[in-house]
Scaffold this motif. Structure first.
Motif, PDB file in Angstrom:
ATOM      1  N   VAL A 228       1.262  -2.330   3.135  1.00 16.72           N
ATOM      2  CA  VAL A 228       0.128  -1.803   2.372  1.00 16.72           C
ATOM      3  C   VAL A 228       0.417  -1.905   0.882  1.00 16.72           C
ATOM      4  O   VAL A 228      -0.413  -2.342   0.083  1.00 16.72           O
ATOM      5  CB  VAL A 228      -0.182  -0.345   2.770  1.00 16.72           C
ATOM      6  N   ASN A 229       1.610  -1.513   0.489  1.00 19.36           N
ATOM      7  CA  ASN A 229       1.997  -1.580  -0.922  1.00 19.36           C
ATOM      8  C   ASN A 229       1.961  -3.015  -1.436  1.00 19.36           C
ATOM      9  O   ASN A 229       1.640  -3.268  -2.594  1.00 19.36           O
ATOM     10  CB  ASN A 229       3.395  -0.997  -1.114  1.00 19.36           C
ATOM     11  N   ASP A 230       2.289  -3.957  -0.557  1.00 21.51           N
ATOM     12  CA  ASP A 230       2.359  -5.368  -0.952  1.00 21.51           C
ATOM     13  C   ASP A 230       0.977  -5.951  -1.223  1.00 21.51           C
ATOM     14  O   ASP A 230       0.798  -6.771  -2.136  1.00 21.51           O
ATOM     15  CB  ASP A 230       3.063  -6.167   0.158  1.00 21.51           C
ATOM     16  N   LEU A 243      -4.075  -6.891   6.229  1.00 22.51           N
ATOM     17  CA  LEU A 243      -3.251  -5.833   6.819  1.00 22.51           C
ATOM     18  C   LEU A 243      -3.405  -5.805   8.335  1.00 22.51           C
ATOM     19  O   LEU A 243      -2.407  -5.677   9.068  1.00 22.51           O
ATOM     20  CB  LEU A 243      -3.648  -4.485   6.222  1.00 22.51           C
ATOM     21  N   ALA A 244      -4.633  -5.947   8.823  1.00 23.55           N
ATOM     22  CA  ALA A 244      -4.864  -5.958  10.270  1.00 23.55           C
ATOM     23  C   ALA A 244      -4.167  -7.141  10.928  1.00 23.55           C
ATOM     24  O   ALA A 244      -3.546  -7.006  11.991  1.00 23.55           O
ATOM     25  CB  ALA A 244      -6.369  -6.001  10.545  1.00 23.55           C
ATOM     26  N   ALA A 245      -4.230  -8.313  10.283  1.00 26.06           N
ATOM     27  CA  ALA A 245      -3.617  -9.520  10.845  1.00 26.06           C
ATOM     28  C   ALA A 245      -2.103  -9.415  10.896  1.00 26.06           C
ATOM     29  O   ALA A 245      -1.452  -9.873  11.833  1.00 26.06           O
ATOM     30  CB  ALA A 245      -4.030 -10.745  10.023  1.00 26.06           C
ATOM     31  N   ARG A 246      -1.514  -8.781   9.878  1.00 26.91           N
ATOM     32  CA  ARG A 246      -0.055  -8.731   9.768  1.00 26.91           C
ATOM     33  C   ARG A 246       0.581  -7.605  10.570  1.00 26.91           C
ATOM     34  O   ARG A 246       1.787  -7.634  10.830  1.00 26.91           O
ATOM     35  CB  ARG A 246       0.348  -8.621   8.299  1.00 26.91           C
ATOM     36  N   LEU A 259      -7.583   3.081   1.953  1.00 26.41           N
ATOM     37  CA  LEU A 259      -8.286   4.136   1.259  1.00 26.41           C
ATOM     38  C   LEU A 259      -7.362   5.307   0.957  1.00 26.41           C
ATOM     39  O   LEU A 259      -7.394   5.891  -0.132  1.00 26.41           O
ATOM     40  CB  LEU A 259      -9.479   4.629   2.095  1.00 26.41           C
ATOM     41  N   ASP A 260      -6.498   5.614   1.935  1.00 27.90           N
ATOM     42  CA  ASP A 260      -5.506   6.675   1.722  1.00 27.90           C
ATOM     43  C   ASP A 260      -4.543   6.298   0.605  1.00 27.90           C
ATOM     44  O   ASP A 260      -4.112   7.151  -0.188  1.00 27.90           O
ATOM     45  CB  ASP A 260      -4.736   6.961   3.000  1.00 27.90           C
ATOM     46  N   LYS A 261      -4.221   4.983   0.571  1.00 27.84           N
ATOM     47  CA  LYS A 261      -3.319   4.486  -0.472  1.00 27.84           C
ATOM     48  C   LYS A 261      -3.969   4.633  -1.853  1.00 27.84           C
ATOM     49  O   LYS A 261      -3.328   4.970  -2.844  1.00 27.84           O
ATOM     50  CB  LYS A 261      -2.967   3.023  -0.200  1.00 27.84           C
ATOM     51  N   GLY A 262      -5.280   4.346  -1.895  1.00 27.06           N
ATOM     52  CA  GLY A 262      -6.023   4.493  -3.137  1.00 27.06           C
ATOM     53  C   GLY A 262      -5.715   3.456  -4.182  1.00 27.06           C
ATOM     54  O   GLY A 262      -6.047   3.608  -5.355  1.00 27.06           O
ATOM     55  N   GLY A 263      -5.070   2.350  -3.765  1.00 28.09           N
ATOM     56  CA  GLY A 263      -4.659   1.367  -4.766  1.00 28.09           C
ATOM     57  C   GLY A 263      -5.454   0.090  -4.720  1.00 28.09           C
ATOM     58  O   GLY A 263      -5.218  -0.823  -5.508  1.00 28.09           O
ATOM     59  N   ALA A 264      -6.382  -0.014  -3.762  1.00 32.46           N
ATOM     60  CA  ALA A 264      -7.136  -1.263  -3.660  1.00 32.46           C
ATOM     61  C   ALA A 264      -8.449  -1.142  -4.394  1.00 32.46           C
ATOM     62  O   ALA A 264      -9.069  -0.071  -4.434  1.00 32.46           O
ATOM     63  CB  ALA A 264      -7.387  -1.597  -2.189  1.00 32.46           C
TER      64      ALA A 264
END
Length: 266
Positions: A228-230, A243-246, A259-264
């Motif tokens: 997610v960070n990547d 993310l789903a594919a990986r 959304l929880d990450k809030g960075g996108a």
């Protein structure tokens, strides 16, 4: 010989892999269209092949095919060879076959070694479904990673370490096999996760990279968070799909994580 186009496979390293039929065809056709006449000259000398030859490589193939087809239509038998392996597999040959088919002239195949299939077998990865992607292109890697089954690439020894590093970033959960010098003295298969192989001594020689299928078991929360960070800096839609594919999680779950990450960015 019957007039037509003969697609002839040649050794990818070990001259003992040259088939008797391939030798017979190359000795008896009227003309050989070779990727590099100098490279083929070494093979020809070894097997006493004295047939007239013409160059047919990626830079002149479009011009040569018309001439070759005309000669076949005039009753000649013409063979097509690449520097090694089967013509048309990331080598010249596809266009000449297409033109011959379009002209309605006979096309024959004389099977020989193929590096991508040999590497696949040597890797020990599943062979029931696989995709050959030709020479590695980092720009397509994220899309390639959506392929769930085995993937095969050709790669240059000058770029292989950068390729392993890219795979460690994009597909860390998939094992890879770096197969080099197939059929030669130093044949070797180096197998492991990309992150385990980024610091190996750079492999030399002709290289094929085989990528194992995506693991069916979902990653841990910590592993998913690292990915997610990547990818969080990309758009929400593409990041969720990536993310789903990986990771094997659903797109819905991927959206939630981002959304929880809030960075996108939306």
């Amino acid at each position: 010989m019957q007039s037509g186009l003969y697609i002839v496979g040649t050794p990818i390293g070990n001259l003992s892999d040259m088939s008797p039929r391939a030798i017979d065809v190359l000795q008896n056709v009227d003309l050989i269209a070779a990727e590099d006449t100098r490279v083929f000259g070494k093979l020809a000398a070894h097997f006493d092949i004295k047939t007239k030859r013409v160059s047919c490589h990626e830079h002149n193939e479009r011009d040569v095919v018309g001439v070759v087809v005309q000669k076949i239509q005039g009753g000649m038998a013409v063979a097509c060879v690449s520097d090694a392996g089967m013509p048309g597999i990331s080598d010249p040959g596809f266009r000449i076959v297409r033109a011959a088919r379009a002209a309605g002239v006979p096309v024959f195949v004389v099977p020989g070694p193929v590096a991508c299939i040999s590497a696949l077998v040597l890797s020990g990865f599943p062979t029931d479904r696989f995709t050959f992607c030709g020479f590695f292109d980092e720009k397509k890697l994220r899309d390639d990673n959506k392929i769930p089954h085995t993937i095969i690439y050709y790669e240059s020894p000058n770029r292989v370490m950068a390729t392993i590093a890219a795979m460690a970033r994009v597909m860390p959960e998939r094992k890879i096999a770096i197969v080099r010098e197939i059929t030669k003295i130093h044949e070797e298969a180096i197998i492991g996760y990309p992150a385990e192989l980024v610091n190996i001594a750079p492999p030399r020689g002709e290289i094929v990279i085989v990528v194992a299928p995506r693991p069916e078991i979902k990653m841990s929360d910590a592993q998913i968070s690292e990915i997610v960070n990547d990818i969080a800096a990309t758009s929400m839609k593409s990041a969720a799909a990536d993310l789903a594919a990986r990771t094997g999680i659903s797109k819905k779950e991927a959206y939630k994580r981002l959304l929880d990450k809030g960075g996108a960015d939306d």
